[in-house]
Design an enzyme around this catalytic site. Structure first.
Site, short mmCIF file in Angstrom:
data_model
loop_
_atom_site.label_atom_id
_atom_site.label_comp_id
_atom_site.label_asym_id
_atom_site.label_seq_id
_atom_site.Cartn_x
_atom_site.Cartn_y
_atom_site.Cartn_z
N CYS A 189 27.50 -21.90 -19.00
CA CYS A 189 27.53 -23.09 -19.87
C CYS A 189 26.11 -23.61 -20.13
O CYS A 189 25.85 -24.23 -21.15
CB CYS A 189 28.38 -24.20 -19.26
SG CYS A 189 30.12 -23.78 -19.18
N CYS A 333 13.99 -21.83 -11.25
CA CYS A 333 14.96 -22.69 -11.95
C CYS A 333 15.39 -23.75 -10.96
O CYS A 333 14.64 -24.09 -10.05
CB CYS A 333 16.13 -21.86 -12.48
SG CYS A 333 17.07 -21.06 -11.17
#
Lengths: 374, 77
Positions: A189, A333
């Site tokens: 997503c 990340c």
């Protein structure tokens, strides 16, 4: 049941299929919600409102601005706080008569078994295959009903695993997808987007399945997976049968779970070297390295302790075409999963360069960095 | 003989549609071979095949008016 509690649940106690008996079953039930995000928020709200007596919440993430479009337990003032703390506070306000247990941890192969062991039913609201397969395998070993949910763009999936039907047939995620897909074959997503109401619908369906299983009403989605499309309101029910002879190896005991590398199983660190906090600190001190943040814009924590460039993974392939890389590259990340993907993409293009990924991501780095200065 | 095909998620995106009808296809393997020729990006996608809603794991003969559905895995939460 005192008058106050009767009044609270009166509308559902009135149902002839329900009554005070079902209400008592809800009060005695223990449900673990893993992931307090898009799916977890509505599931938690309805479980608490319905009077599920013990609710566990597992999450280690902090609330970010980009969560608020779909994670409806949180508001703008909550940004930067732990999802477990805030969600527990909110559902406690909905229903102070229930017991809420928060677990601010990253679920992994060493803690999952003992945690899940203490609950009756598990709701999967996680957002990655490593954790989904881990939860599935643990719940299968423990024979705990697992209410699976997953979403992407405009479509969602719901299923109930490890719950035998009347013929005593019982299936789990590995009877559907026996092995995980390759990491680049399924977008997340973060990369492909999701319409905000979709997890609201799917997470609410997961709560409904939990309530049905606990109170023994209706037909739970065991041995079936429901696919729902928010754009055309079409739904489709697939039937799942047990795979009797699995050709692939996956854990079937607690010890095997503890010795199993789910990230590797899901193809995440096939070829990429991950570096620990202290290795990264050494590199920063001793080398001219290029540091790339592959998170999407606006994700927190922001990095101020060292300089880096931001190339979001959603547009990584296009953006790196115009970038000159000569030194060693460290990609990071939030938690170290997306950066592995990014490192794989970089390696494919710059195979002569040394490209490594920061293990545990910036959240783990920040934790260790703060520990190291105090 | 006609076969209905339903595509979900990434598969519908790769095939640029959700509902199709094909003729002269006799097995699920034939169908997959045909689809991979027509839609090259299917080669890198994962999915399960269901014949008349039942998920299958090996090749199956198809009958007139069977519905084959292609379900990809999702991981979002």
């Amino acid at each position: 049941m005192n008058n106050h509690l009767y009044d609270r649940y009166q509308r559902q106690i009135l149902l002839k299929e329900f009554g005070t008996e079902a209400q008592a079953k809800l009060f005695n039930a223990k449900v673990l919600v893993i992931g307090a995000g898009g799916l977890g928020c509505p599931a938690l709200q309805y479980l608490a409102a319905a009077g599920v007596g013990t609710i566990g919440i597992v999450d280690f993430d902090l609330i970010e601005l980009s969560n608020l479009q779909r994670q409806t337990l949180y508001n703008t003032n909550d940004i930067g706080k732990h999802k477990t703390t805030v969600s527990a506070e909110r559902i406690n306000a909905f229903n102070p008569s229930i017991h809420i247990q928060t677990h601010t941890i990253q679920l992994n192969n060493t803690n999952a078994y003992n945690l899940i062991y203490n609950y009756d039913i598990v709701i999967d609201g996680t957002d990655n295959f490593s954790t989904k397969y881990l939860i599935n395998d643990v719940c299968t070993i423990l024979q705990k009903p697992l209410i699976y949910g997953a979403i992407l763009r405009f479509e969602g999936q719901v299923s109930v695993f490890n719950l035998p039907n009347k013929q005593n047939i019982c299936t789990n995620y590995r009877d559907l997808f026996a092995t995980p897909p390759l990491p680049n074959n399924v977008p997340t997503c973060n990369e492909a987007g999701v319409i905000g109401v979709l997890p609201g619908i799917i997470g609410t369906m997961q709560a409904a399945e939990a309530i049905k299983i606990i109170t023994n009403i209706g037909e739970p989605l065991c041995n079936k997976i429901l696919s729902y499309n928010v754009l055309n309101n079409k739904s489709y029910l697939f039937d799942i049968l047990p795979i009797t002879h699995h050709s692939n190896n996956f854990p079937t005991t607690k010890t095997e779970i503890e010795n199993f590398n789910y990230d590797w199983h899901c193809g995440l660190n096939d070829t990429v070297t991950e570096i620990e906090f202290y290795e990264f600190e050494e590199l920063r001190k001793n080398e001219e390295i290029k540091i790339i943040d592959v998170r999407e814009e606006g994700e927190i924590p922001k990095v101020e302790a060292f300089s880096c460039i931001n190339i979001p993974l959603s547009n990584f392939v296009n953006k790196i075409q115009n970038i000159e890389l000569t030194n060693r590259v460290v990609v990071f990340c939030q938690h170290g999963k997306r950066s592995i993907k990014a490192a794989q993409i970089l390696k494919a293009k710059y195979n002569h360069l040394n490209i490594v990924s920061l293990k545990g991501g910036i959240v783990e780095w920040e934790k260790q960095f703060n520990d190291s200065i105090y | 003989m006609q076969i209905n095909v339903l595509a979900f998620g990434q598969i519908a995106e790769a095939m640029n549609g959700e509902s199709f009808t094909f003729s002269n296809i006799n097995t699920t393997n034939d169908l997959i071979d045909y689809l991979m020729q027509q839609y090259a990006s299917l080669k890198t996608l994962d999915y399960k095949i269901a014949v008349n809603k039942q998920i299958i794991h090996s090749n199956m003969p198809l009958n007139n008016h069977d519905t084959v559905a292609l379900l990809p895995p999702f991981s979002g939460g």
